[in-house]
Design an enzyme around this catalytic site. Structure first.
Site, mmCIF file in Angstrom:
data_model
loop_
_atom_site.group_PDB
_atom_site.id
_atom_site.type_symbol
_atom_site.label_atom_id
_atom_site.label_comp_id
_atom_site.label_asym_id
_atom_site.label_seq_id
_atom_site.Cartn_x
_atom_site.Cartn_y
_atom_site.Cartn_z
ATOM 1 N N MET A 277 0.843 -1.206 0.000
ATOM 2 C CA MET A 277 0.000 0.000 0.000
ATOM 3 C C MET A 277 0.874 1.252 0.000
ATOM 4 O O MET A 277 0.414 2.348 0.328
ATOM 5 C CB MET A 277 -0.948 -0.016 1.197
ATOM 6 C CG MET A 277 -1.904 -1.209 1.140
ATOM 7 S SD MET A 277 -3.462 -0.939 1.981
ATOM 8 C CE MET A 277 -2.898 -0.754 3.659
ATOM 9 N N GLY B 56 11.169 -2.777 5.370
ATOM 10 C CA GLY B 56 10.436 -4.057 5.424
ATOM 11 C C GLY B 56 9.923 -4.423 4.037
ATOM 12 O O GLY B 56 10.118 -5.552 3.557
ATOM 13 N N HIS B 57 9.279 -3.456 3.382
ATOM 14 C CA HIS B 57 8.801 -3.706 2.010
ATOM 15 C C HIS B 57 9.978 -4.058 1.095
ATOM 16 O O HIS B 57 9.902 -4.964 0.275
ATOM 17 C CB HIS B 57 8.131 -2.448 1.437
ATOM 18 C CG HIS B 57 6.887 -2.021 2.135
ATOM 19 N ND1 HIS B 57 6.801 -0.832 2.835
ATOM 20 C CD2 HIS B 57 5.667 -2.595 2.237
ATOM 21 C CE1 HIS B 57 5.578 -0.692 3.324
ATOM 22 N NE2 HIS B 57 4.867 -1.753 2.977
ATOM 23 N N GLY C 33 4.713 -10.354 4.166
ATOM 24 C CA GLY C 33 5.451 -10.160 5.412
ATOM 25 C C GLY C 33 4.790 -10.870 6.583
ATOM 26 O O GLY C 33 3.566 -10.794 6.748
ATOM 27 N N GLN C 34 5.603 -11.505 7.404
ATOM 28 C CA GLN C 34 5.089 -12.182 8.605
ATOM 29 C C GLN C 34 4.419 -11.193 9.560
ATOM 30 O O GLN C 34 3.584 -11.565 10.372
ATOM 31 C CB GLN C 34 6.238 -12.901 9.311
ATOM 32 C CG GLN C 34 5.758 -13.774 10.474
ATOM 33 C CD GLN C 34 6.836 -14.023 11.498
ATOM 34 O OE1 GLN C 34 7.916 -14.474 11.133
ATOM 35 N NE2 GLN C 34 6.565 -13.747 12.754
ATOM 36 N N ARG D 149 2.381 2.918 9.007
ATOM 37 C CA ARG D 149 1.640 3.705 9.999
ATOM 38 C C ARG D 149 2.559 4.331 11.046
ATOM 39 O O ARG D 149 2.149 5.259 11.743
ATOM 40 C CB ARG D 149 0.581 2.836 10.677
ATOM 41 C CG ARG D 149 -0.598 2.520 9.773
ATOM 42 C CD ARG D 149 -1.684 1.755 10.510
ATOM 43 N NE ARG D 149 -2.871 1.548 9.702
ATOM 44 C CZ ARG D 149 -3.057 0.520 8.873
ATOM 45 N NH1 ARG D 149 -2.121 -0.404 8.767
ATOM 46 N NH2 ARG D 149 -4.165 0.411 8.163
#
Ligand code: AMP
Length: 308
Positions: A56, A62-63, A175-176, A215
């Protein structure tokens, strides 16, 4: 080195590209499904090597770790950025969802992503097209995120089905951090008889343990520090859970959250396979601890595997 970003745009994507030092990679950006499908049909590697990373946006490391993993395992890596309105059960959360398209494009190009799909809402959900489909997610839809965010996973399935039909990847990178979502999407793959393999990647964290999340941009520096309490609580559970009743450990984890001013929706320990909550852990069943909590107005989720 030349001073411009080497990004190829299809249609009019209105982004301001800062002038940066060029790197050698080239990324194609599509707004329309039909153009993307045409491109993928032409470029799809013959060796089953298409990897897909849906996001998103408001990208973070992380992405990018998902893109990195996809690059290791595939010759063509496709990423999507689409803030999916139908998976938000809270209108304000949707309105305030961070958007950083220019920066995202640069990060993806740097990471070696080949193709970026950035559709408008009407492209995914054409006006007038009824959205009556329902996915049988069983128990997964009634617990944890399913319970606290009614309709959320139906919305996730709606967008994922459309994206998967468009990209038809061999591998899908998830992702976990969004563990329940991983199980929901695996279920969708099986319900739809898609041949795509789901690859679940580890959670990347900030120094101090806070799981990276788009976020987090909505948190103040002070709130980010307090939100580390979520990681502290999960770590406490992992280190102290023993076979038998879980109440004591869960309640102490709750105290850690309270001490940090984090307001929990849930602190749960569940079977990793199906997310059935474990009242009593036998010490053998693969188990995962999961937390959803508010830091101020921002709802965060995280989890930690206790035993796999
Ligand atoms: P989102 O943009 O939040 O929808 O996330 C897109 C994908 O990135 C999902 O598969 C997430 O689980 C994954 N993801 C989000 N945060 C992290 C993280 N901290 N580490 C690894 N993957 C993540």
């Amino acid at each position: 080195m030349q001073e411009s970003a080497k990004v190829v745009f299809f249609d009019e994507i209105e982004v301001e590209m800062p002038v940066i030092t060029t790197f050698s990679a080239m990324m194609f950006i599509f707004k329309h499904t039909k153009d993307l499908v045409k491109y993928i049909e032409k470029e799809r590697p013959a060796d089953q090597g298409t990897g897909f990373v849906p996001t998103m946006g408001a990208l973070h490391e992380g992405h990018l770790s998902l893109i990195g993993k996809a690059k290791e395992e595939n010759r063509l890596v496709v990423c999507s950025i689409f803030v999916n309105p139908v998976q938000f059960n809270d209108a304000n959360d949707f309105k305030l969802y961070p958007k950083t398209p220019e920066k995202d494009i640069l990060l993806l190009e740097h990471a070696g992503c080949d193709v970026l799909f950035m559709p408008e809402v009407e492209e995914i959900y054409p006006p007038g097209e009824e959205m009556t489909e329902h996915y049988d997610l069983g128990y997964l839809e009634t617990v944890l995120e399913g319970k606290y965010r009614p309709g959320h996973f139906q919305g996730v399935c709606r967008v994922m089905r459309r994206l998967l039909q468009t990209v038809a990847p061999n591998r899908l990178y998830l992702g976990q951090k969004d563990y329940q979502q991983c199980l929901v999407i695996k279920r969708l793959l099986s319900l739809m008889h898609f041949k795509t393999e789901a690859v679940i990647c580890p959670t990347l964290r900030e120094a101090g343990g806070l799981a990276m999340s788009s976020r987090n941009r909505r948190l103040s520096e002070q709130e980010k520090i307090k939100a580390r309490g979520i990681f502290e609580a999960l770590t406490f559970i992992k280190e102290h859970l023993e076979p038998g009743a879980k109440e004591n450990v869960v309640s102490q984890a709750g105290d850690i959250l309270k001490r940090n001013g984090v307001l929990a929706d849930y602190v749960e320990i569940a079977d990793m396979e199906n997310l059935n909550t474990l009242e009593v852990w036998d010490g053998q069943t693969p188990a995962i601890a999961l937390i959803a909590a508010f830091m101020g107005k921002v709802r965060l989720i995280d989890n930690m595997i206790i035993r796999s």
